[in-house]
Scaffold this active site. Structure first.
Site, PDB file in Angstrom:
ATOM      1  N   ALA A  98       0.817  -1.210   0.000  1.00 29.89           N
ATOM      2  CA  ALA A  98       0.000   0.000   0.000  1.00 29.89           C
ATOM      3  C   ALA A  98       0.853   1.263   0.000  1.00 29.89           C
ATOM      4  CB  ALA A  98      -0.926   0.002   1.222  1.00 29.89           C
ATOM      5  N   LYS A  99       2.133   1.134   0.331  1.00 31.67           N
ATOM      6  CA  LYS A  99       3.096   2.245   0.341  1.00 31.67           C
ATOM      7  C   LYS A  99       2.525   3.491   1.005  1.00 31.67           C
ATOM      8  CE  LYS A  99       5.840   0.608  -3.588  1.00 31.67           C
ATOM      9  NZ  LYS A  99       5.005  -0.499  -4.092  1.00 31.67           N
ATOM     10  N   ARG A 100       2.027   3.338   2.203  1.00 33.52           N
ATOM     11  CA  ARG A 100       1.454   4.473   2.919  1.00 33.52           C
ATOM     12  C   ARG A 100       2.553   5.311   3.559  1.00 33.52           C
ATOM     13  NH1 ARG A 100      -2.495   3.668  -0.084  1.00 33.52           N
ATOM     14  NH2 ARG A 100      -4.372   2.678   0.673  1.00 33.52           N
TER      15      ARG A 100
END
Length: 276
Positions: A98-100
């Site tokens: 999700a590369k938050r």
């Protein structure tokens, strides 16, 4: 304090049993088309089900790329929730890609979504971006520790645009990416293996990994760079928990479950031989 089912224990056990390969579930539009599936949540569902059937029991770690589900809105997220749940119930480790990256209570809310037991999206680990400052990830790392989950922090990505930022020198000396490695290493001295790194499987990552102990997720195998035979050299300091990630080269074998499984197990075995 030792947990019987810590993230570290679960990851190490899974890798010992089923190898280091991490397979992506990346239902991008061209793949849906290649698999003769509609570009809709229904097509997404079939795609994910075929992947689950092919990979469960054979592959230690599966990484759904959240964006390809998010693009179908709530219906896509519903498919993702079911996919993550089925994989985890079957004993497969799930890294939500999700590369938050955010700050304060917002970062904590993202961490709650992906790492909290009982959340509809509850995964074993999530990818996070440290480029608002490594310390902005504190809430996510704390939540991971509390619930025996992991995070994978973007250190040196395989995209060409990443180099200018990630190789830039810090005022204190050393590159931005190296500062991420060093911060992860420091945190793992307290909470073993909680903070993983994402480092592209390319020869020019330029990082000193000798002091880092923890998992490394290495995308870019095949399609973008390194071969299986390069891995042992590129990642010589962290081979034990190296998770080479392949999506395209495995998924290209679909939609046949048998062919997908064969592609995954062949690559898994090649990786184990190369890192032996």
């Amino acid at each position: 304090m030792s947990h019987h089912h810590s993230w570290s224990d679960r990851l190490r056990a899974a890798v010992a049993a089923r190898g280091r390969l991490c397979v992506g579930i990346d239902p991008h539009p061209a793949l849906l088309e290649a698999w003769d599936l509609p570009r809709s949540a229904d097509g997404l569902e079939v795609f994910a089900e075929l992947c689950v059937e092919a990979f469960v029991g054979e592959v230690a770690v599966v990484k759904p790329q959240v964006a390809f589900f998010e693009s179908y809105g709530s219906a896509g997220y519903a498919v993702l929730e079911r996919t993550v749940g089925v994989l985890r119930d079957a004993g497969t480790l799930v890294i939500a890609d999700a590369k938050r990256g955010d700050i304060g209570t917002t970062m904590d809310a993202y961490a709650q979504a992906w790492l909290e037991p009982g959340s509809p999206l509850s995964s074993d680990a999530v990818t996070v971006s440290p480029y608002l400052g490594f310390d902005s990830l504190g809430a996510a790392i704390d939540r991971a520790v509390a619930h025996d989950r992991g995070v994978f922090v973007l250190a040196r990505t395989s995209n060409p645009e990443g180099a200018a930022l990630q190789h830039a020198s810090m005022s204190a000396g050393g590159s931005v990416a190296q500062s991420i490695v060093d911060a992860a290493a420091a945190r793992n001295r307290a909470d073993a293996d909680t903070v993983g790194l994402v480092i592209g499987a390319t020869r020019d990552h330029g990082l000193d990994l000798s002091s880092y102990r923890g998992p490394v997720l290495a995308p870019g195998l095949g399609a973008q760079g390194a071969t299986v035979n390069d891995l042992a050299e590129i990642f010589r300091d962290c081979r034990e928990l190296l998770l080479p990630n392949s999506s395209r080269s495995v998924l290209a074998a679909g939609p046949s479950v048998t062919a997908l499984r064969a592609a995954a197990t062949q690559l898994r075995d090649e990786i184990e031989a190369g890192l032996a």
